[in-house]
Design a protein around this motif. Structure first.
Motif, short mmCIF file in Angstrom:
data_model
loop_
_atom_site.label_atom_id
_atom_site.label_comp_id
_atom_site.label_asym_id
_atom_site.label_seq_id
_atom_site.Cartn_x
_atom_site.Cartn_y
_atom_site.Cartn_z
N GLY A 277 -3.41 7.36 17.56
CA GLY A 277 -4.52 6.54 18.01
C GLY A 277 -4.62 5.24 17.24
N ALA A 278 -5.84 4.82 16.94
CA ALA A 278 -6.08 3.58 16.19
C ALA A 278 -7.38 3.71 15.42
CB ALA A 278 -6.14 2.38 17.13
N VAL A 279 -7.41 3.14 14.23
CA VAL A 279 -8.64 3.12 13.44
C VAL A 279 -8.82 1.74 12.83
CG1 VAL A 279 -8.50 5.57 12.84
CG2 VAL A 279 -7.53 3.87 11.30
N LYS A 280 -10.07 1.40 12.59
CA LYS A 280 -10.41 0.15 11.92
C LYS A 280 -11.04 0.51 10.58
CE LYS A 280 -13.73 -2.33 13.67
NZ LYS A 280 -14.45 -3.24 14.61
N VAL A 281 -10.45 0.01 9.50
CA VAL A 281 -10.92 0.30 8.14
C VAL A 281 -11.65 -0.92 7.61
CG1 VAL A 281 -10.25 0.97 5.81
CG2 VAL A 281 -8.96 1.85 7.77
N SER A 282 -12.88 -0.71 7.14
CA SER A 282 -13.68 -1.82 6.63
C SER A 282 -14.14 -1.54 5.22
CB SER A 282 -14.91 -2.05 7.52
OG SER A 282 -14.54 -2.32 8.86
N ALA A 283 -14.17 -2.60 4.41
CA ALA A 283 -14.71 -2.53 3.05
C ALA A 283 -15.25 -3.90 2.72
CB ALA A 283 -13.62 -2.14 2.05
N SER A 284 -16.54 -3.97 2.45
CA SER A 284 -17.23 -5.25 2.26
C SER A 284 -16.96 -6.13 3.49
CB SER A 284 -16.75 -5.91 0.96
OG SER A 284 -17.11 -5.11 -0.15
N ALA A 285 -16.43 -7.32 3.26
CA ALA A 285 -16.20 -8.23 4.39
C ALA A 285 -14.79 -8.12 4.95
CB ALA A 285 -16.48 -9.68 3.95
N ASN A 286 -13.98 -7.21 4.42
CA ASN A 286 -12.59 -7.08 4.85
C ASN A 286 -12.43 -5.97 5.87
OD1 ASN A 286 -11.62 -9.12 3.01
ND2 ASN A 286 -11.85 -7.61 1.35
N THR A 287 -11.57 -6.22 6.86
CA THR A 287 -11.30 -5.23 7.90
C THR A 287 -9.84 -5.29 8.30
OG1 THR A 287 -13.54 -5.41 8.79
CG2 THR A 287 -11.88 -4.45 10.23
N VAL A 288 -9.22 -4.09 8.45
CA VAL A 288 -7.86 -4.02 8.96
C VAL A 288 -7.82 -2.95 10.04
CG1 VAL A 288 -6.81 -4.75 6.78
CG2 VAL A 288 -7.07 -2.31 7.28
N THR A 289 -6.93 -3.10 10.99
CA THR A 289 -6.73 -2.11 12.04
C THR A 289 -5.37 -1.46 11.86
OG1 THR A 289 -8.13 -3.33 13.60
CG2 THR A 289 -6.61 -1.72 14.53
N LEU A 290 -5.36 -0.14 11.81
CA LEU A 290 -4.12 0.59 11.60
C LEU A 290 -3.55 1.06 12.93
CD1 LEU A 290 -4.99 2.92 8.56
CD2 LEU A 290 -3.93 0.65 8.51
N ILE A 291 -2.22 1.14 12.98
CA ILE A 291 -1.53 1.78 14.09
C ILE A 291 -0.88 3.05 13.54
CG2 ILE A 291 -1.12 -0.40 15.28
CD1 ILE A 291 1.75 -0.32 14.27
N PRO A 292 -0.50 4.00 14.40
CA PRO A 292 0.06 5.26 13.90
C PRO A 292 1.21 5.05 12.94
CG PRO A 292 -0.40 5.43 16.23
CD PRO A 292 -0.64 3.99 15.88
N GLY A 293 1.20 5.84 11.86
CA GLY A 293 2.25 5.75 10.86
C GLY A 293 1.92 4.81 9.72
N GLN A 294 0.70 4.27 9.69
CA GLN A 294 0.30 3.37 8.62
C GLN A 294 -0.80 4.00 7.76
OE1 GLN A 294 -0.83 -0.41 10.42
NE2 GLN A 294 1.30 -1.09 10.52
N GLN A 295 -0.94 3.45 6.53
CA GLN A 295 -1.96 3.94 5.60
C GLN A 295 -2.66 2.75 4.96
OE1 GLN A 295 -1.13 5.61 1.40
NE2 GLN A 295 -1.40 7.48 2.64
N ALA A 296 -3.99 2.79 4.95
CA ALA A 296 -4.78 1.75 4.29
C ALA A 296 -5.33 2.30 2.98
CB ALA A 296 -5.93 1.30 5.19
N ALA A 297 -5.28 1.47 1.94
CA ALA A 297 -5.83 1.85 0.64
C ALA A 297 -6.92 0.85 0.28
CB ALA A 297 -4.73 1.85 -0.42
N VAL A 298 -8.14 1.37 0.05
CA VAL A 298 -9.27 0.54 -0.30
C VAL A 298 -9.53 0.66 -1.79
CG1 VAL A 298 -11.74 0.14 0.03
CG2 VAL A 298 -10.31 0.80 1.99
N THR A 299 -9.47 -0.47 -2.47
CA THR A 299 -9.77 -0.53 -3.91
C THR A 299 -10.83 -1.60 -4.10
OG1 THR A 299 -7.49 0.03 -4.41
CG2 THR A 299 -8.81 -0.83 -6.22
N ALA A 300 -12.01 -1.22 -4.57
CA ALA A 300 -13.15 -2.14 -4.65
C ALA A 300 -13.37 -2.71 -3.26
CB ALA A 300 -12.90 -3.20 -5.70
N ASP A 301 -13.26 -4.04 -3.09
CA ASP A 301 -13.45 -4.63 -1.76
C ASP A 301 -12.14 -5.14 -1.19
OD1 ASP A 301 -13.04 -6.67 -3.50
OD2 ASP A 301 -14.72 -7.91 -2.85
N HIS A 302 -11.01 -4.63 -1.71
CA HIS A 302 -9.69 -5.08 -1.27
C HIS A 302 -9.01 -3.96 -0.47
CE1 HIS A 302 -6.04 -7.42 -1.26
NE2 HIS A 302 -5.36 -6.40 -1.76
N ILE A 303 -8.32 -4.35 0.61
CA ILE A 303 -7.62 -3.38 1.45
C ILE A 303 -6.14 -3.76 1.53
CG2 ILE A 303 -7.48 -2.25 3.69
CD1 ILE A 303 -10.33 -3.11 4.23
N THR A 304 -5.26 -2.80 1.21
CA THR A 304 -3.83 -3.00 1.38
C THR A 304 -3.32 -1.99 2.40
OG1 THR A 304 -3.32 -1.51 -0.46
CG2 THR A 304 -3.52 -3.86 -0.97
#
Length: 391
Positions: A277-304
């Motif tokens: 499927g798809a997910v949207k990861v948000s932290a503070s003012a930052n947002t990323v959208t993942l596609i299958p097979g990806q991983q988001a890491a949130v540290t403080a207000d930063h997303i990688t």
């Protein structure tokens, strides 16, 4: 090959490997001999002989020998505690097996091995949780009989085996939050009022309503959970979003998907791994959208975003396994063991630089697991429910 010649050959191969001068062919030959198991007594004799002249030599106990041979067999078998080992920068399975075998009496600049005290068998975790209802009543689910949960005024929450089921059709307007908590050493599953499923790992919690609001679906997670979200549409045909608020630091928004969230407070980041499927990861003012097979890491207000994570490792706990891909260090491994076996981990002095590769079943008792750690050269002592790690 005669017995005398075979014994000489084994002695030659062990000494060559120990000296670091064995060729690839000789290393392969030694591994084959170890795995065959026909020459156990002969190999033990040669190891004992080498131990007598090795630095800081000690006699190899029967228990240590069992660990050595367990590690040898487990290098090719999934059913034993650890399938593959990695120590330091070594990459070859043979190097790790033999290094683990000799480690008991060849490691230099090492204090004496702490004496193991008699310990009670520590069993692995199992299904169990505590349900805190919206009215404040708590129900321990470990030994709770199947059926409707007593004290649940809406009578829409029931238990079946290792799963809690919420019927959102009984009182669709009740959005008061209940909490399902898994202590250390426990795990549990949950079917939400919309039919979505959640699996909670040890030391985790999820807050959920008896019924979702018509315009949105929101739950609150701490610890680790695996989600399979049902697709829902409103009367106007629009999809109803599903949101997971994680530690009040990040929000995961989905429409219909499978994903894992690791949000333990003692980990460096909140990791969301998407399988479908798809997910949207948000932290503070930052947002990323993942596609299958990806991983988001949130540290403080930063997303990688990691575009090539190890999906098997991220979701292995749900499938009854610990899986390590070579990037897991000793601290990370011990954190996972601490949660599942409900033990305290204490590091004395410098933490050994060990990376782990392989897999291990979560239904093993702790003593079986620590045999694998011993074969890796981890120096430890068990005191009750405490594991002390030494340099």
């Amino acid at each position: 090959m005669t017995e005398d010649t075979r014994e000489e050959r084994i002695k030659y191969l062990i000494n060559k490997y120990y000296a670091g001068t064995a060729t690839l062919a000789e290393s392969g030959e030694l591994r084959s001999l170890l795995l065959q198991g026909d020459d156990r007594e002969m190999i033990v004799a040669q190891l004992e002989e080498l131990a007598m002249v090795a630095p800081e030599a000690t006699h190899i106990s029967d228990e240590q020998l069992d660990t050595v041979f367990d590690s040898i067999v487990s290098s090719r078998t999934r059913q034993l505690p650890v399938r593959r080992y990695m120590y330091g920068a070594a990459a070859a399975v043979l190097a790790l097996v033999v290094a683990g075998s000799l480690y008991f009496f060849t490691r230099k600049h090492q204090p004496a091995q702490p004496q193991q005290v008699a310990v009670t068998e520590i069993l692995p975790g199992h299904d169990g949780a505590v349900l805190t209802l919206a009215n404040g009543k708590q129900v321990v689910l470990d030994n709770q009989a199947d059926g409707v949960i007593a004290g649940n005024t809406d009578e829409n929450i029931s238990k079946k085996g290792g799963e809690l089921i919420v019927d959102g059709d009984v009182h669709p307007n009740n959005t008061a939050l209940n909490t399902l908590t898994t202590p250390r050493g426990r795990q549990f599953a949950l079917t939400l009022p919309d039919g979505s499923k959640v699996w909670l790992n040890a030391a985790s919690a999820i807050k959920f309503p008896a019924a979702f609001a018509q315009e949105e679906r929101t739950v609150y997670l701490s610890g680790e959970g695996y989600f399979e979200i049902a697709k829902k549409t409103a009367a106007n045909g629009k999809r109803i979003p599903f949101r997971v608020v994680v530690n009040q630091k990040s929000t995961i928004e989905v429409l219909g998907t499978h994903f894992n969230i690791n949000a333990y407070e003692d980990e460096e980041s909140i990791r969301t791994t998407l399988l479908e499927g798809a997910v949207k990861v948000s932290a503070s003012a930052n947002t990323v959208t993942l596609i299958p097979g990806q991983q988001a890491a949130v540290t403080a207000d930063h997303i990688t975003v990691d575009k090539h994570p190890d999906l098997e490792e991220a979701t292995s706990w749900k499938n009854g396994l610990f899986v390590f891909n070579g990037r897991a260090d000793l601290r990370e491994v011990m954190r996972q063991l601490s949660r599942w076996y409900d033990v305290e981990i204490v590091f004395k002095g410098e933490v050994p630089d060990i990376a782990f590769t392989g897999e291990m079943q979560r239904n093993l008792n702790l003593q079986q697991v620590t045999k694998g750690l011993a074969a890796m050269g981890v120096n430890f002592k068990i005191e009750g429910r405490k594991i002390i790690i030494y340099p």
